[in-house]
Design an enzyme around this catalytic site. Structure first.
Site, PDB file in Angstrom:
ATOM      1  N   PHE A 167       0.808  -1.118   0.022  1.00  0.00           N
ATOM      2  CA  PHE A 167      -0.042   0.266  -0.056  1.00  0.00           C
ATOM      3  C   PHE A 167       0.972   1.257  -0.048  1.00  0.00           C
ATOM      4  O   PHE A 167       1.688   1.426   0.913  1.00  0.00           O
ATOM      5  CB  PHE A 167      -1.005   0.137   1.220  1.00  0.00           C
ATOM      6  CG  PHE A 167      -1.863  -1.091   1.239  1.00  0.00           C
ATOM      7  CD1 PHE A 167      -2.888  -1.044   0.503  1.00  0.00           C
ATOM      8  CD2 PHE A 167      -1.541  -2.361   2.269  1.00  0.00           C
ATOM      9  CE1 PHE A 167      -3.585  -2.373   0.588  1.00  0.00           C
ATOM     10  CE2 PHE A 167      -2.536  -3.307   2.229  1.00  0.00           C
ATOM     11  CZ  PHE A 167      -3.491  -3.268   1.478  1.00  0.00           C
ATOM     12  N   ARG A 168       0.785   1.935  -1.079  1.00  0.00           N
ATOM     13  CA  ARG A 168       1.607   3.306  -1.085  1.00  0.00           C
ATOM     14  C   ARG A 168       0.540   4.311  -0.874  1.00  0.00           C
ATOM     15  O   ARG A 168      -0.023   4.997  -1.628  1.00  0.00           O
ATOM     16  CB  ARG A 168       2.423   3.445  -2.350  1.00  0.00           C
ATOM     17  CG  ARG A 168       3.289   4.574  -2.335  1.00  0.00           C
ATOM     18  CD  ARG A 168       3.849   4.688  -3.933  1.00  0.00           C
ATOM     19  NE  ARG A 168       5.011   5.469  -3.868  1.00  0.00           N
ATOM     20  CZ  ARG A 168       5.037   6.702  -3.870  1.00  0.00           C
ATOM     21  NH1 ARG A 168       4.003   7.624  -3.747  1.00  0.00           N
ATOM     22  NH2 ARG A 168       6.246   7.423  -3.819  1.00  0.00           N
ATOM     23  N   LEU A 169       0.386   4.696   0.316  1.00  0.00           N
ATOM     24  CA  LEU A 169      -0.327   5.863   1.065  1.00  0.00           C
ATOM     25  C   LEU A 169       0.642   6.981   1.289  1.00  0.00           C
ATOM     26  O   LEU A 169       1.254   7.542   0.341  1.00  0.00           O
ATOM     27  CB  LEU A 169      -1.076   5.677   2.133  1.00  0.00           C
ATOM     28  CG  LEU A 169      -1.844   4.345   1.987  1.00  0.00           C
ATOM     29  CD1 LEU A 169      -2.175   3.386   3.241  1.00  0.00           C
ATOM     30  CD2 LEU A 169      -3.283   4.706   1.163  1.00  0.00           C
TER      31      LEU A 169
END
Ligand SMILES: Cc1cc2nc3c(=O)[nH]c(=O)nc-3n(C[C@H](O)[C@H](O)[C@H](O)COP(=O)(O)O)c2cc1C
Length: 189
Positions: A167-169
Protein backbone atom coordinates in the site's frame (compact mmCIF):
# COMPACT_ATOMS: atom_id res chain seq x y z
CA UNK A 1 -5.31 -16.09 3.39
CA UNK A 2 -5.25 -12.35 3.98
CA UNK A 3 -5.15 -11.19 7.58
CA UNK A 4 -7.81 -8.85 8.96
CA UNK A 5 -5.62 -5.76 8.84
CA UNK A 6 -4.76 -6.22 5.16
CA UNK A 7 -8.33 -7.08 4.21
CA UNK A 8 -9.72 -4.08 6.11
CA UNK A 9 -7.21 -1.72 4.50
CA UNK A 10 -8.01 -3.01 1.01
CA UNK A 11 -11.77 -2.85 1.50
CA UNK A 12 -11.61 0.62 3.07
CA UNK A 13 -9.54 2.00 0.18
CA UNK A 14 -11.88 0.40 -2.36
CA UNK A 15 -14.87 2.00 -0.61
CA UNK A 16 -13.10 5.35 -0.59
CA UNK A 17 -12.32 4.98 -4.29
CA UNK A 18 -15.98 4.24 -5.07
CA UNK A 19 -17.10 7.22 -2.98
CA UNK A 20 -14.49 9.58 -4.41
CA UNK A 21 -15.86 9.74 -7.94
CA UNK A 22 -13.00 7.70 -9.47
CA UNK A 23 -14.02 6.93 -13.05
CA UNK A 24 -13.25 3.18 -12.86
CA UNK A 25 -12.63 2.43 -9.17
CA UNK A 26 -12.52 -1.33 -9.83
CA UNK A 27 -10.03 -1.19 -12.70
CA UNK A 28 -6.71 -2.89 -12.04
CA UNK A 29 -3.73 -3.75 -14.17
CA UNK A 30 -3.10 -7.49 -14.44
CA UNK A 31 0.37 -8.59 -15.55
CA UNK A 32 0.95 -12.17 -16.65
CA UNK A 33 3.86 -14.04 -18.13
CA UNK A 34 3.82 -16.54 -21.00
CA UNK A 35 5.71 -19.81 -21.34
CA UNK A 36 8.74 -18.03 -22.88
CA UNK A 37 8.93 -15.48 -20.04
CA UNK A 38 7.37 -12.63 -22.02
CA UNK A 39 5.29 -10.31 -19.84
CA UNK A 40 1.99 -8.73 -20.85
CA UNK A 41 -0.55 -6.63 -19.02
CA UNK A 42 -4.07 -5.34 -19.39
CA UNK A 43 -6.88 -3.84 -17.34
CA UNK A 44 -9.48 -6.10 -15.72
CA UNK A 45 -12.19 -5.30 -13.18
CA UNK A 46 -11.84 -6.23 -9.53
CA UNK A 47 -15.12 -7.99 -8.81
CA UNK A 48 -14.64 -8.96 -5.19
CA UNK A 49 -12.22 -9.16 -2.30
CA UNK A 50 -12.26 -11.55 0.64
CA UNK A 51 -9.73 -13.37 2.81
CA UNK A 52 -8.80 -15.64 -0.15
CA UNK A 53 -7.77 -12.70 -2.30
CA UNK A 54 -8.90 -10.57 -5.24
CA UNK A 55 -11.35 -11.87 -7.86
CA UNK A 56 -11.71 -11.05 -11.53
CA UNK A 57 -13.53 -12.69 -14.44
CA UNK A 58 -12.45 -13.38 -17.99
CA UNK A 59 -12.33 -15.78 -20.91
CA UNK A 60 -10.24 -18.83 -19.90
CA UNK A 61 -9.20 -19.26 -23.56
CA UNK A 62 -7.95 -15.68 -23.95
CA UNK A 63 -4.26 -14.88 -24.13
CA UNK A 64 -4.24 -14.17 -20.39
CA UNK A 65 -6.07 -17.46 -19.79
CA UNK A 66 -3.37 -19.44 -21.65
CA UNK A 67 -0.66 -17.52 -19.85
CA UNK A 68 -2.25 -18.30 -16.50
CA UNK A 69 -2.41 -22.00 -17.42
CA UNK A 70 1.35 -21.93 -18.03
CA UNK A 71 2.26 -19.58 -15.15
CA UNK A 72 -0.27 -18.78 -12.42
CA UNK A 73 1.97 -16.09 -10.92
CA UNK A 74 0.60 -12.58 -11.57
CA UNK A 75 1.08 -8.98 -10.52
CA UNK A 76 -1.80 -6.55 -10.02
CA UNK A 77 -1.51 -2.80 -9.78
CA UNK A 78 -4.25 -0.33 -8.89
CA UNK A 79 -3.95 3.44 -8.93
CA UNK A 80 -6.67 5.46 -7.24
CA UNK A 81 -5.90 9.06 -8.15
CA UNK A 82 -8.66 10.64 -6.08
CA UNK A 83 -8.11 8.74 -2.82
CA UNK A 84 -5.92 10.44 -0.20
CA UNK A 85 -4.07 12.40 -2.89
CA UNK A 86 -3.23 9.25 -4.85
CA UNK A 87 -2.93 5.66 -3.69
CA UNK A 88 -1.16 2.75 -5.35
CA UNK A 89 -1.85 -0.85 -4.38
CA UNK A 90 0.42 -3.59 -5.69
CA UNK A 91 -0.38 -7.27 -5.31
CA UNK A 92 1.59 -10.36 -6.32
CA UNK A 93 0.52 -13.96 -6.05
CA UNK A 94 -0.95 -16.95 -7.82
CA UNK A 95 -4.21 -16.80 -9.79
CA UNK A 96 -6.44 -19.84 -9.26
CA UNK A 97 -9.64 -20.61 -11.15
CA UNK A 98 -12.78 -20.21 -9.04
CA UNK A 99 -15.09 -23.17 -8.46
CA UNK A 100 -17.68 -23.48 -11.25
CA UNK A 101 -20.54 -22.66 -8.84
CA UNK A 102 -18.97 -19.33 -7.92
CA UNK A 103 -18.47 -18.37 -11.57
CA UNK A 104 -22.05 -19.51 -12.32
CA UNK A 105 -23.42 -17.26 -9.59
CA UNK A 106 -21.52 -14.21 -10.80
CA UNK A 107 -22.36 -14.91 -14.45
CA UNK A 108 -26.06 -15.12 -13.57
CA UNK A 109 -25.86 -11.62 -12.05
CA UNK A 110 -24.51 -10.02 -15.26
CA UNK A 111 -26.53 -8.07 -17.80
CA UNK A 112 -27.92 -10.25 -20.58
CA UNK A 113 -25.89 -8.44 -23.24
CA UNK A 114 -22.67 -9.17 -21.34
CA UNK A 115 -23.74 -12.81 -20.99
CA UNK A 116 -24.33 -13.07 -24.75
CA UNK A 117 -21.00 -11.31 -25.30
CA UNK A 118 -19.21 -13.99 -23.29
CA UNK A 119 -20.50 -16.60 -25.77
CA UNK A 120 -19.95 -14.46 -28.85
CA UNK A 121 -16.46 -13.15 -28.16
CA UNK A 122 -13.47 -15.33 -29.00
CA UNK A 123 -11.43 -13.04 -26.78
CA UNK A 124 -7.87 -12.36 -28.03
CA UNK A 125 -8.38 -14.17 -31.36
CA UNK A 126 -8.24 -12.39 -34.72
CA UNK A 127 -11.57 -10.79 -35.65
CA UNK A 128 -11.81 -10.64 -39.47
CA UNK A 129 -14.34 -7.78 -39.39
CA UNK A 130 -16.95 -6.20 -37.14
CA UNK A 131 -19.82 -8.01 -38.94
CA UNK A 132 -18.45 -11.38 -37.93
CA UNK A 133 -18.77 -10.43 -34.26
CA UNK A 134 -22.26 -9.03 -34.74
CA UNK A 135 -23.30 -12.24 -36.49
CA UNK A 136 -22.01 -14.26 -33.57
CA UNK A 137 -23.93 -12.04 -31.14
CA UNK A 138 -27.11 -12.56 -33.23
CA UNK A 139 -26.48 -16.31 -33.32
CA UNK A 140 -26.31 -16.57 -29.51
CA UNK A 141 -29.23 -14.19 -29.00
CA UNK A 142 -31.22 -16.59 -31.15
CA UNK A 143 -29.88 -19.67 -29.38
CA UNK A 144 -30.85 -18.33 -25.94
CA UNK A 145 -34.08 -16.64 -26.97
CA UNK A 146 -36.72 -16.92 -24.26
CA UNK A 147 -34.42 -18.61 -21.74
CA UNK A 148 -31.64 -17.87 -19.31
CA UNK A 149 -28.13 -17.54 -20.73
CA UNK A 150 -25.97 -20.24 -19.17
CA UNK A 151 -22.29 -19.62 -18.41
CA UNK A 152 -19.98 -20.66 -21.24
CA UNK A 153 -17.47 -23.26 -19.98
CA UNK A 154 -14.63 -21.09 -21.31
CA UNK A 155 -15.62 -18.10 -19.16
CA UNK A 156 -15.17 -17.70 -15.41
CA UNK A 157 -13.32 -16.22 -12.52
CA UNK A 158 -9.92 -16.32 -10.91
CA UNK A 159 -8.89 -15.43 -7.41
CA UNK A 160 -5.43 -13.97 -6.99
CA UNK A 161 -4.05 -15.38 -3.75
CA UNK A 162 -1.50 -12.81 -2.65
CA UNK A 163 1.92 -13.47 -1.17
CA UNK A 164 2.82 -9.77 -1.37
CA UNK A 165 0.77 -6.60 -1.04
CA UNK A 166 2.01 -3.06 -0.94
CA UNK A 167 0.00 0.00 0.00
CA UNK A 168 1.52 3.28 -1.08
CA UNK A 169 -0.32 5.91 0.93
CA UNK A 170 1.70 8.59 2.72
CA UNK A 171 4.31 5.84 3.13
CA UNK A 172 5.09 2.52 1.44
CA UNK A 173 3.90 -0.42 3.51
CA UNK A 174 4.92 -3.82 2.19
CA UNK A 175 3.22 -6.98 3.46
CA UNK A 176 4.93 -10.32 2.76
CA UNK A 177 3.52 -13.75 3.40
CA UNK A 178 5.71 -16.62 4.60
CA UNK A 179 3.50 -19.70 4.80
CA UNK A 180 0.42 -18.37 6.55
CA UNK A 181 2.22 -15.60 8.43
CA UNK A 182 2.14 -12.01 7.21
CA UNK A 183 4.77 -9.46 8.17
CA UNK A 184 4.89 -5.78 7.26
CA UNK A 185 7.70 -3.28 6.89
CA UNK A 186 8.22 0.16 5.44
CA UNK A 187 10.14 0.67 2.21
CA UNK A 188 12.01 3.73 1.04
CA UNK A 189 9.76 5.59 -1.37
C1 LIG B 1 -11.89 -0.51 -17.92
C2 LIG B 1 -11.66 -1.88 -18.51
C3 LIG B 1 -12.12 -2.99 -17.84
C4 LIG B 1 -11.92 -4.28 -18.36
N1 LIG B 1 -12.34 -5.35 -17.63
C5 LIG B 1 -12.11 -6.60 -18.11
C6 LIG B 1 -12.46 -7.74 -17.31
O1 LIG B 1 -12.95 -7.64 -16.17
N2 LIG B 1 -12.22 -8.97 -17.84
C7 LIG B 1 -11.65 -9.13 -19.08
O2 LIG B 1 -11.47 -10.27 -19.50
N3 LIG B 1 -11.29 -8.08 -19.83
C8 LIG B 1 -11.50 -6.81 -19.38
N4 LIG B 1 -11.12 -5.73 -20.12
C9 LIG B 1 -10.47 -5.98 -21.43
C10 LIG B 1 -9.00 -6.33 -21.21
O3 LIG B 1 -8.27 -5.15 -20.92
C11 LIG B 1 -8.35 -7.05 -22.42
O4 LIG B 1 -8.49 -6.28 -23.59
C12 LIG B 1 -8.98 -8.42 -22.65
O5 LIG B 1 -9.26 -9.10 -21.44
C13 LIG B 1 -8.07 -9.30 -23.53
O6 LIG B 1 -6.83 -9.47 -22.87
P1 LIG B 1 -5.80 -10.64 -23.31
O7 LIG B 1 -5.85 -10.70 -24.82
O8 LIG B 1 -4.48 -10.21 -22.78
O9 LIG B 1 -6.30 -11.91 -22.70
C14 LIG B 1 -11.28 -4.44 -19.62
C15 LIG B 1 -10.81 -3.31 -20.29
C16 LIG B 1 -10.99 -2.05 -19.75
C17 LIG B 1 -10.45 -0.85 -20.50
Amino acid sequence: MLNTEILDTLLRLLDEAKASGEHEPSAMNLATVDSSGRVSSRIVLLKGVDERGLRFYTNYQSDKGSQLDAHPQVALCIHWKQVREGVQVRVEGAARKLQAEESDAYFASRARLSQIGAWASLQSQTLPDRDTFEQRVARYEHEFEGREVTRPPHWGGYVVEPDMLEFRLHERVRWSRHGQTWTSRLLYP
